[in-house]
Design a protein around this motif. Structure first.
Motif, PDB file in Angstrom:
ATOM      1  N   TRP A 119      -6.632  -0.228  13.578  1.00  0.00           N
ATOM      2  CA  TRP A 119      -5.576  -0.811  12.550  1.00  0.00           C
ATOM      3  C   TRP A 119      -5.906  -0.083  11.238  1.00  0.00           C
ATOM      4  CZ3 TRP A 119      -1.753  -3.864  14.027  1.00  0.00           C
ATOM      5  CH2 TRP A 119      -1.223  -4.403  12.982  1.00  0.00           C
ATOM      6  N   ASP A 120      -7.259   0.087  10.805  1.00  0.00           N
ATOM      7  CA  ASP A 120      -7.417   0.703   9.544  1.00  0.00           C
ATOM      8  C   ASP A 120      -7.028   1.915   9.518  1.00  0.00           C
ATOM      9  OD1 ASP A 120      -8.814  -1.493   8.605  1.00  0.00           O
ATOM     10  OD2 ASP A 120     -10.590  -0.821   8.973  1.00  0.00           O
ATOM     11  N   ASP A 121      -6.846   2.765  10.532  1.00  0.00           N
ATOM     12  CA  ASP A 121      -6.344   4.137  10.740  1.00  0.00           C
ATOM     13  C   ASP A 121      -4.771   4.012  10.329  1.00  0.00           C
ATOM     14  OD1 ASP A 121      -8.789   5.285  11.177  1.00  0.00           O
ATOM     15  OD2 ASP A 121      -8.431   5.533  13.231  1.00  0.00           O
ATOM     16  N   ALA A 122      -4.177   3.141  11.116  1.00  0.00           N
ATOM     17  CA  ALA A 122      -2.910   2.735  10.948  1.00  0.00           C
ATOM     18  C   ALA A 122      -2.161   2.367   9.429  1.00  0.00           C
ATOM     19  CB  ALA A 122      -2.294   1.790  11.923  1.00  0.00           C
ATOM     20  N   VAL A 123      -3.181   1.449   8.916  1.00  0.00           N
ATOM     21  CA  VAL A 123      -2.707   1.074   7.411  1.00  0.00           C
ATOM     22  C   VAL A 123      -2.813   2.295   6.369  1.00  0.00           C
ATOM     23  CG1 VAL A 123      -3.699  -0.182   5.455  1.00  0.00           C
ATOM     24  CG2 VAL A 123      -3.367  -1.225   7.747  1.00  0.00           C
ATOM     25  N   ARG A 124      -3.924   3.388   6.542  1.00  0.00           N
ATOM     26  CA  ARG A 124      -4.220   4.234   5.880  1.00  0.00           C
ATOM     27  C   ARG A 124      -2.604   5.255   6.074  1.00  0.00           C
ATOM     28  NH1 ARG A 124      -9.577   3.718   6.988  1.00  0.00           N
ATOM     29  NH2 ARG A 124      -9.541   4.753   9.073  1.00  0.00           N
ATOM     30  N   ALA A 125      -2.495   5.581   7.251  1.00  0.00           N
ATOM     31  CA  ALA A 125      -1.279   6.247   7.377  1.00  0.00           C
ATOM     32  C   ALA A 125      -0.035   5.794   6.810  1.00  0.00           C
ATOM     33  CB  ALA A 125      -1.045   6.303   8.953  1.00  0.00           C
ATOM     34  N   TRP A 126       0.070   4.385   7.050  1.00  0.00           N
ATOM     35  CA  TRP A 126       1.288   3.600   6.287  1.00  0.00           C
ATOM     36  C   TRP A 126       1.060   4.147   4.726  1.00  0.00           C
ATOM     37  CZ3 TRP A 126       5.766   2.770   8.187  1.00  0.00           C
ATOM     38  CH2 TRP A 126       5.874   2.588   9.354  1.00  0.00           C
ATOM     39  N   VAL A 127       0.008   3.770   4.174  1.00  0.00           N
ATOM     40  CA  VAL A 127       0.079   4.094   2.674  1.00  0.00           C
ATOM     41  C   VAL A 127       0.140   5.472   2.227  1.00  0.00           C
ATOM     42  CG1 VAL A 127      -1.707   3.949   0.769  1.00  0.00           C
ATOM     43  CG2 VAL A 127      -1.757   2.093   2.582  1.00  0.00           C
ATOM     44  N   THR A 128      -0.327   6.531   3.077  1.00  0.00           N
ATOM     45  CA  THR A 128      -0.088   7.703   2.647  1.00  0.00           C
ATOM     46  C   THR A 128       1.428   8.047   2.760  1.00  0.00           C
ATOM     47  OG1 THR A 128      -2.210   8.562   3.697  1.00  0.00           O
ATOM     48  CG2 THR A 128      -0.373  10.156   3.399  1.00  0.00           C
ATOM     49  N   SER A 129       2.153   7.462   3.731  1.00  0.00           N
ATOM     50  CA  SER A 129       3.349   7.618   4.024  1.00  0.00           C
ATOM     51  C   SER A 129       4.235   7.131   3.035  1.00  0.00           C
ATOM     52  CB  SER A 129       4.040   7.490   5.438  1.00  0.00           C
ATOM     53  OG  SER A 129       5.278   7.583   5.684  1.00  0.00           O
ATOM     54  N   LEU A 130       4.162   5.711   2.841  1.00  0.00           N
ATOM     55  CA  LEU A 130       4.916   4.810   1.825  1.00  0.00           C
ATOM     56  C   LEU A 130       4.699   5.404   0.391  1.00  0.00           C
ATOM     57  CD1 LEU A 130       4.868   1.322   3.437  1.00  0.00           C
ATOM     58  CD2 LEU A 130       6.491   3.077   3.493  1.00  0.00           C
ATOM     59  N   ALA A 131       3.462   5.900   0.021  1.00  0.00           N
ATOM     60  CA  ALA A 131       3.162   6.459  -1.449  1.00  0.00           C
ATOM     61  C   ALA A 131       3.894   7.636  -1.852  1.00  0.00           C
ATOM     62  CB  ALA A 131       1.839   6.580  -1.484  1.00  0.00           C
ATOM     63  N   SER A 132       4.028   8.779  -0.742  1.00  0.00           N
ATOM     64  CA  SER A 132       4.867   9.794  -0.922  1.00  0.00           C
ATOM     65  C   SER A 132       6.317   9.349  -0.950  1.00  0.00           C
ATOM     66  CB  SER A 132       4.623  10.728   0.355  1.00  0.00           C
ATOM     67  OG  SER A 132       3.471  11.154   0.516  1.00  0.00           O
ATOM     68  N   LEU A 133       6.908   8.416  -0.045  1.00  0.00           N
ATOM     69  CA  LEU A 133       8.201   8.040   0.063  1.00  0.00           C
ATOM     70  C   LEU A 133       8.494   7.416  -1.465  1.00  0.00           C
ATOM     71  CD1 LEU A 133      10.595   8.143   2.027  1.00  0.00           C
ATOM     72  CD2 LEU A 133       9.808   5.677   2.526  1.00  0.00           C
ATOM     73  N   THR A 134       7.658   6.679  -1.936  1.00  0.00           N
ATOM     74  CA  THR A 134       7.948   5.943  -3.301  1.00  0.00           C
ATOM     75  C   THR A 134       8.105   6.958  -4.372  1.00  0.00           C
ATOM     76  OG1 THR A 134       6.783   3.919  -2.637  1.00  0.00           O
ATOM     77  CG2 THR A 134       6.958   4.288  -5.026  1.00  0.00           C
ATOM     78  N   LEU A 135       7.420   7.880  -4.371  1.00  0.00           N
ATOM     79  CA  LEU A 135       7.300   8.952  -5.487  1.00  0.00           C
ATOM     80  C   LEU A 135       8.652   9.940  -5.199  1.00  0.00           C
ATOM     81  CD1 LEU A 135       3.263   9.635  -5.742  1.00  0.00           C
ATOM     82  CD2 LEU A 135       4.844   8.689  -7.212  1.00  0.00           C
ATOM     83  N   THR A 136       9.078   9.709  -4.130  1.00  0.00           N
ATOM     84  CA  THR A 136      10.381  10.747  -3.992  1.00  0.00           C
ATOM     85  C   THR A 136      11.493  10.129  -4.141  1.00  0.00           C
ATOM     86  OG1 THR A 136       9.052  12.087  -2.027  1.00  0.00           O
ATOM     87  CG2 THR A 136      11.290  12.250  -2.077  1.00  0.00           C
ATOM     88  N   LEU A 137      11.610   8.630  -3.625  1.00  0.00           N
ATOM     89  CA  LEU A 137      12.638   7.911  -3.698  1.00  0.00           C
ATOM     90  C   LEU A 137      12.983   6.954  -4.561  1.00  0.00           C
ATOM     91  CD1 LEU A 137      13.800   7.813   0.074  1.00  0.00           C
ATOM     92  CD2 LEU A 137      14.810   9.487  -1.781  1.00  0.00           C
ATOM     93  N   GLU A 138      11.685   6.241  -5.298  1.00  0.00           N
ATOM     94  CA  GLU A 138      11.529   5.415  -6.048  1.00  0.00           C
ATOM     95  C   GLU A 138      12.419   4.197  -5.548  1.00  0.00           C
ATOM     96  OE1 GLU A 138      10.765   4.843 -10.659  1.00  0.00           O
ATOM     97  OE2 GLU A 138      12.595   5.922 -10.440  1.00  0.00           O
ATOM     98  N   PRO A 139      12.143   3.667  -4.376  1.00  0.00           N
ATOM     99  CA  PRO A 139      12.838   2.177  -3.776  1.00  0.00           C
ATOM    100  C   PRO A 139      12.180   1.002  -4.885  1.00  0.00           C
ATOM    101  CG  PRO A 139      11.265   2.890  -2.350  1.00  0.00           C
ATOM    102  CD  PRO A 139      11.348   4.089  -3.559  1.00  0.00           C
ATOM    103  N   GLU A 140      13.205   0.023  -4.900  1.00  0.00           N
ATOM    104  CA  GLU A 140      12.613  -1.069  -5.601  1.00  0.00           C
ATOM    105  C   GLU A 140      11.920  -1.994  -4.367  1.00  0.00           C
ATOM    106  OE1 GLU A 140      15.710  -3.908  -6.874  1.00  0.00           O
ATOM    107  OE2 GLU A 140      17.180  -2.679  -5.959  1.00  0.00           O
ATOM    108  N   LEU A 141      12.470  -1.887  -3.342  1.00  0.00           N
ATOM    109  CA  LEU A 141      11.835  -2.714  -2.063  1.00  0.00           C
ATOM    110  C   LEU A 141      11.736  -1.713  -0.626  1.00  0.00           C
ATOM    111  CD1 LEU A 141      11.701  -5.631  -0.862  1.00  0.00           C
ATOM    112  CD2 LEU A 141      14.143  -5.365  -0.363  1.00  0.00           C
TER     113      LEU A 141
END
Length: 312
Positions: A221-243
């Motif tokens: 589960w921790d490995d999955a969470v780390r993967a999610w955080v890496t992916s969503l952080a990059s997505l946030t910095l690229t697209l800047e979604p509000e949600l």
């Protein structure tokens, strides 16, 4: 449009969900079939359309349009799945498969984009102009909405978040790459990694339920969470979604997923406010609801978001 009905089909990696929906959005009936792969999956799509078409006729209804959604690289204008690794499909005409079972106008779409559109019209992202909807099931894909516009990409493949590498030289993915998000953070990936480490089968939901008492479950589960955080952080910095809306079966883990992902994003995005992260209000049926909306569009049926009842 009295007596009219719509056919919605959601082709998933393990299950094909289909529904007969009234022109007012009420769900009239449902069907589930195992997906299979290759030709078997193609036949299952036709069988779903044929079965619900017969049922509609038996109930005195006329199917006026169909919407079918699938993972992979989609050409919606041609109605073709150009490539879907989980289904072993290359250049498969979904519109032709549906018409082989039911001769009606057919609209074809990407499952994650259809789910995201449904979430924006009827669900958690209603009223938002910049959001990401992530569908987490056997695989992972995202619907990207920027300035109120759904982003499809030059070849229709935008949002294949599951195949964005998040672990350098990581585990092999069926797509041919290594370290993809899907390997670590999809429902199928979590179940596979737990089985490989323990020799005991468990669904992703069961892994989530064992976090307090099972060290290996916590590791996976921790490995999955780390993967999610890496992916969503990059997505946030690229697209800047509000949600960011998390949908699909794994999102039903609730706080076990949301709390560590939110905390991880706050830590990763040190100089800016992270987007809100919420669970889909349409749940695991978001893509099927999106398929119903596509069917309405194909049939020229007007959809009133305040009155539409197709939580299909």
């Amino acid at each position: 449009m009295s007596g009219a009905a719509l056919l919605a089909v959601d082709v998933g990696g393990t299950t094909i969900k289909s529904a007969l929906v009234g022109a007012d959005g009420r769900v009239l009936s449902r069907q589930w079939l195992a997906t299979g792969q290759g030709a078997a999956a193609e036949q299952a799509v036709t069988d779903s359309a044929r079965h619900l078409g017969r049922q509609a006729r038996d109930e005195g209804l006329t199917v006026v349009g169909a919407g079918v959604v699938s993972p992979g690289v989609i050409d919606p204008e041609a109605g073709v799945v150009r490539y879907a690794s989980n289904l072993d499909w290359t250049d498969v005409s979904l519109s032709a498969l549906v018409r082989a079972g039911l001769d009606v106008p057919v609209a074809v779409g990407h499952d994650a984009r259809a789910a995201g559109e449904a979430e924006g019209l009827l669900g958690a992202a209603r009223g938002r102009r910049d959001y990401v909807h992530v569908s987490i099931g056997t695989g992972i894909a995202a619907s990207l909405v920027v300035g109120g516009t759904l982003v499809a990409g030059s070849a229709g493949g935008a949002g294949e978040l599951g195949h964005a590498p998040v672990v350098p030289d990581g585990e092999a993915c069926p797509c041919g790459q290594r370290g993809c998000l899907e390997v670590y953070a999809s429902g199928g990936g979590i179940a596979r990694r737990y089985l490989e480490l323990t020799g005991r089968p468990a669904t992703a939901r069961e892994v989530a339920e064992r976090l307090v008492t099972d060290r290996v479950a916590q590791q996976v589960w921790d490995d999955a969470v780390r993967a999610w955080v890496t992916s969503l952080a990059s997505l946030t910095l690229t697209l800047e979604p509000e949600l960011v809306v998390l949908g699909g079966g794994l999102a039903q883990a609730g706080d076990a997923l949301l709390d560590p992902v939110r905390a991880g994003l706050r830590a990763a995005l040190t100089w800016r406010t992270p987007p809100a992260v919420e669970v889909s209000t349409l749940g695991s049926d978001a893509a099927l609801t999106g398929a119903a909306l596509l069917a309405a569009r194909a049939a020229g049926v007007e959809v009133d978001p305040d009155a539409w009842g197709a939580r299909a």
